[in-house]
Write an enzyme that holds these catalytic residues in place. Structure first.
Site, PDB file in Angstrom:
ATOM      1  N   LYS A   1       1.990  -3.358   6.531  1.00 53.34           N
ATOM      2  CA  LYS A   1       2.305  -3.071   5.117  1.00 53.34           C
ATOM      3  C   LYS A   1       3.789  -2.728   4.938  1.00 53.34           C
ATOM      4  O   LYS A   1       4.379  -3.072   3.915  1.00 53.34           O
ATOM      5  CB  LYS A   1       1.411  -1.942   4.580  1.00 53.34           C
ATOM      6  CG  LYS A   1      -0.066  -2.328   4.410  1.00 53.34           C
ATOM      7  CD  LYS A   1      -0.264  -3.488   3.465  1.00 53.34           C
ATOM      8  CE  LYS A   1      -1.722  -3.702   3.076  1.00 53.34           C
ATOM      9  NZ  LYS A   1      -1.931  -4.976   2.369  1.00 53.34           N
TER      10      LYS A   1
ATOM     11  N   SER B   1       0.875  -1.169   0.000  1.00 48.96           N
ATOM     12  CA  SER B   1       0.000   0.000   0.000  1.00 48.96           C
ATOM     13  C   SER B   1       0.916   1.222   0.000  1.00 48.96           C
ATOM     14  O   SER B   1       2.112   1.107   0.304  1.00 48.96           O
ATOM     15  CB  SER B   1      -0.842  -0.023   1.279  1.00 48.96           C
ATOM     16  OG  SER B   1      -1.383   1.255   1.548  1.00 48.96           O
TER      17      SER B   1
ATOM     18  N   TYR C   1      -2.107  -1.557  10.399  1.00 50.06           N
ATOM     19  CA  TYR C   1      -2.083  -1.648   8.931  1.00 50.06           C
ATOM     20  C   TYR C   1      -0.761  -1.114   8.394  1.00 50.06           C
ATOM     21  O   TYR C   1      -0.098  -1.765   7.568  1.00 50.06           O
ATOM     22  CB  TYR C   1      -3.270  -0.848   8.372  1.00 50.06           C
ATOM     23  CG  TYR C   1      -3.507  -0.987   6.889  1.00 50.06           C
ATOM     24  CD1 TYR C   1      -4.262  -2.050   6.384  1.00 50.06           C
ATOM     25  CD2 TYR C   1      -3.011  -0.052   5.982  1.00 50.06           C
ATOM     26  CE1 TYR C   1      -4.505  -2.173   5.015  1.00 50.06           C
ATOM     27  CE2 TYR C   1      -3.256  -0.166   4.615  1.00 50.06           C
ATOM     28  CZ  TYR C   1      -4.001  -1.228   4.143  1.00 50.06           C
ATOM     29  OH  TYR C   1      -4.243  -1.350   2.788  1.00 50.06           O
TER      30      TYR C   1
HETATM   31  P1  NAD Z   1     -11.712  -6.043  -0.056  1.00 49.31           P
HETATM   32  O1  NAD Z   1     -12.232  -5.942   1.335  1.00 49.31           O
HETATM   33  O2  NAD Z   1     -12.539  -5.573  -1.196  1.00 49.31           O
HETATM   34  O3  NAD Z   1     -11.249  -7.530  -0.368  1.00 49.31           O
HETATM   35  C1  NAD Z   1     -10.459  -8.247   0.534  1.00 49.31           C
HETATM   36  C2  NAD Z   1     -10.733  -9.724   0.349  1.00 49.31           C
HETATM   37  O4  NAD Z   1      -9.905 -10.422   1.284  1.00 49.31           O
HETATM   38  C3  NAD Z   1     -12.189 -10.121   0.650  1.00 49.31           C
HETATM   39  O5  NAD Z   1     -12.690 -10.947  -0.380  1.00 49.31           O
HETATM   40  C4  NAD Z   1     -12.080 -10.864   1.974  1.00 49.31           C
HETATM   41  O6  NAD Z   1     -13.053 -11.904   2.126  1.00 49.31           O
HETATM   42  C5  NAD Z   1     -10.666 -11.446   1.879  1.00 49.31           C
HETATM   43  N1  NAD Z   1     -10.107 -11.771   3.200  1.00 49.31           N
HETATM   44  C6  NAD Z   1     -10.139 -11.034   4.329  1.00 49.31           C
HETATM   45  N2  NAD Z   1      -9.542 -11.691   5.327  1.00 49.31           N
HETATM   46  C7  NAD Z   1      -9.125 -12.885   4.832  1.00 49.31           C
HETATM   47  C8  NAD Z   1      -8.448 -14.005   5.371  1.00 49.31           C
HETATM   48  N3  NAD Z   1      -8.088 -14.043   6.661  1.00 49.31           N
HETATM   49  N4  NAD Z   1      -8.174 -15.052   4.557  1.00 49.31           N
HETATM   50  C9  NAD Z   1      -8.539 -15.036   3.257  1.00 49.31           C
HETATM   51  N5  NAD Z   1      -9.189 -14.009   2.691  1.00 49.31           N
HETATM   52  C10 NAD Z   1      -9.481 -12.941   3.465  1.00 49.31           C
HETATM   53  O7  NAD Z   1     -10.326  -5.243  -0.006  1.00 49.31           O
HETATM   54  P2  NAD Z   1      -9.410  -4.657  -1.168  1.00 49.31           P
HETATM   55  O8  NAD Z   1      -9.521  -3.184  -1.104  1.00 49.31           O
HETATM   56  O9  NAD Z   1      -9.640  -5.355  -2.446  1.00 49.31           O
HETATM   57  O10 NAD Z   1      -7.981  -5.026  -0.572  1.00 49.31           O
HETATM   58  C11 NAD Z   1      -7.159  -6.043  -1.089  1.00 49.31           C
HETATM   59  C12 NAD Z   1      -5.724  -5.770  -0.646  1.00 49.31           C
HETATM   60  O11 NAD Z   1      -5.307  -4.509  -1.171  1.00 49.31           O
HETATM   61  C13 NAD Z   1      -5.541  -5.672   0.864  1.00 49.31           C
HETATM   62  O12 NAD Z   1      -4.323  -6.280   1.240  1.00 49.31           O
HETATM   63  C14 NAD Z   1      -5.494  -4.182   1.110  1.00 49.31           C
HETATM   64  O13 NAD Z   1      -4.795  -3.852   2.273  1.00 49.31           O
HETATM   65  C15 NAD Z   1      -4.776  -3.722  -0.144  1.00 49.31           C
HETATM   66  N6  NAD Z   1      -4.943  -2.316  -0.478  1.00 49.31           N
HETATM   67  C16 NAD Z   1      -6.174  -1.791  -0.670  1.00 49.31           C
HETATM   68  C17 NAD Z   1      -6.277  -0.457  -0.991  1.00 49.31           C
HETATM   69  C18 NAD Z   1      -7.602   0.188  -1.230  1.00 49.31           C
HETATM   70  O14 NAD Z   1      -7.636   1.415  -1.272  1.00 49.31           O
HETATM   71  N7  NAD Z   1      -8.685  -0.538  -1.381  1.00 49.31           N
HETATM   72  C19 NAD Z   1      -5.135   0.356  -1.113  1.00 49.31           C
HETATM   73  C20 NAD Z   1      -3.897  -0.230  -0.900  1.00 49.31           C
HETATM   74  C21 NAD Z   1      -3.804  -1.564  -0.589  1.00 49.31           C
END
Ligand code: NAD
Length: 266
Positions: A165, A148, A161
């Site tokens: 990260k 991130s 977080y």
């Molecule tokens: P999201 O909530 O849309 O999807 C996350 C998925 O992970 C979900 O399907 C959930 O069921 C699954 N999950 C959660 N805990 C779990 C576990 N213990 N085992 C297996 N699966 C699990 O989130 P997203 O925004 O798509 O995030 C995905 C990744 O991207 C994360 O690591 C997040 O930190 C990172 N990220 C997101 C953003 C953002 O702005 N959305 C920015 C930077 C990084």
């Protein structure tokens, strides 16, 4: 797809965690379109299966795997299922993640541990299983961590977080060093704010914690430091994942790439 009909990831096998929705789903789909076989690993087993069906109703090139990435047995069992079905693992995207908004003095230890379990235990356990398969197969591989902008910078209210990260970059560097002789590469993608359920959920929480409006959270917290006031998209992140996954040599390993509309330029 090129004119030969071959994708950049033709016949590769990829495991993407947290791929039942959000960023992970988009990455899995991009890999699928590039010719890969996809294992959609997610805590939400039913949704993972439905996503696999959505990509490939025949079930030949996509499978759902129910898996809590923080649970050793669940990860080892899930990865064994992928190997039994597709015979190899070439790419791992450790993407599953959660968020929790709270100032450190009010943060519960159980929440801290939960964040660490999903982000760091999850990355370690899936990496270990993938490396064992890749080393045994002897054809190398690519491991991609979903970092991130918070792998590089901090924001208030996100201590676990930001800590986790940042930690992923350390893990990726070790995997790069250990994996090199096996042609296994490891890199980190560092997205800015992407419009997914994870971000949508934190808008009211951040508004409450900072005492500002939800509109102001989007404009002044999430997008103020971008070059153009825009959210990064799941497609932007998926394009970076295809680039890392399809890169052919150890020249590109141990790196982290920020995809954030300039939110961070470190
Ligand atoms: P999201 O909530 O849309 O999807 C996350 C998925 O992970 C979900 O399907 C959930 O069921 C699954 N999950 C959660 N805990 C779990 C576990 N213990 N085992 C297996 N699966 C699990 O989130 P997203 O925004 O798509 O995030 C995905 C990744 O991207 C994360 O690591 C997040 O930190 C990172 N990220 C997101 C953003 C953002 O702005 N959305 C920015 C930077 C990084």
């Amino acid at each position: 797809m090129g004119s030969t009909g071959m994708g950049a990831l033709q016949d590769k096998v990829a495991v993407v965690t947290g791929a039942a929705g959000g960023i992970g789903k988009e990455i899995a789909h991009a890999f699928f379109l590039e010719g890969a076989k996809i294992a959609i690993a997610d805590l939400k087993a039913e949704q993972a299966g439905a996503t696999a069906k959505e990509f490939d109703p025949s079930g030949k090139r996509a499978m759902g795997v129910g898996m809590d990435v923080g649970d050793e047995q669940a990860v080892d069992n899930g990865m064994a299922k992928v190997l039994a079905t597709f015979g190899r693992i070439d790419i791992l995207v450790s993407n599953a993640g959660i968020q929790h908004i709270a100032p450190i003095d009010e943060l519960e230890f159980s929440q801290w541990k939960k964040l660490m379990a999903v982000h760091l235990d999850g990355a370690f356990l899936t990496t270990r299983a993938a490396l064992r398969a890749m080393y045994k197969h002897g054809e190398g591989g690519s491991i991609i961590y979903m970092g991130s902008v918070h792998s590089k910078e901090a924001s208030p209210l996100k201590a676990p977080y930001v800590t986790a990260k940042h930690g992923l970059i350390g893990l990726a560097k070790v995997v790069a060093k250990e994996g090199a002789k096996h042609k296994v590469r490891a890199n980190v993608i560092c997205p800015g704010y992407v419009w997914t359920p994870l971000v949508q959920k934190q808008i009211p929480e951040t508004a409450k914690a900072r005492g500002i409006s939800e509109e102001s959270v989007i404009k002044d917290v999430m997008l103020r430091d971008t070059v153009d006031g825009e959210f990064t998209t799941t497609a932007d992140v998926a394009a970076a994942a295809v680039f890392f996954a399809s890169f052919k040599s150890n020249a590109l390993t141990g790196q982290s790439l920020i995809v954030s509309h300039g939110w961070s330029m470190e």
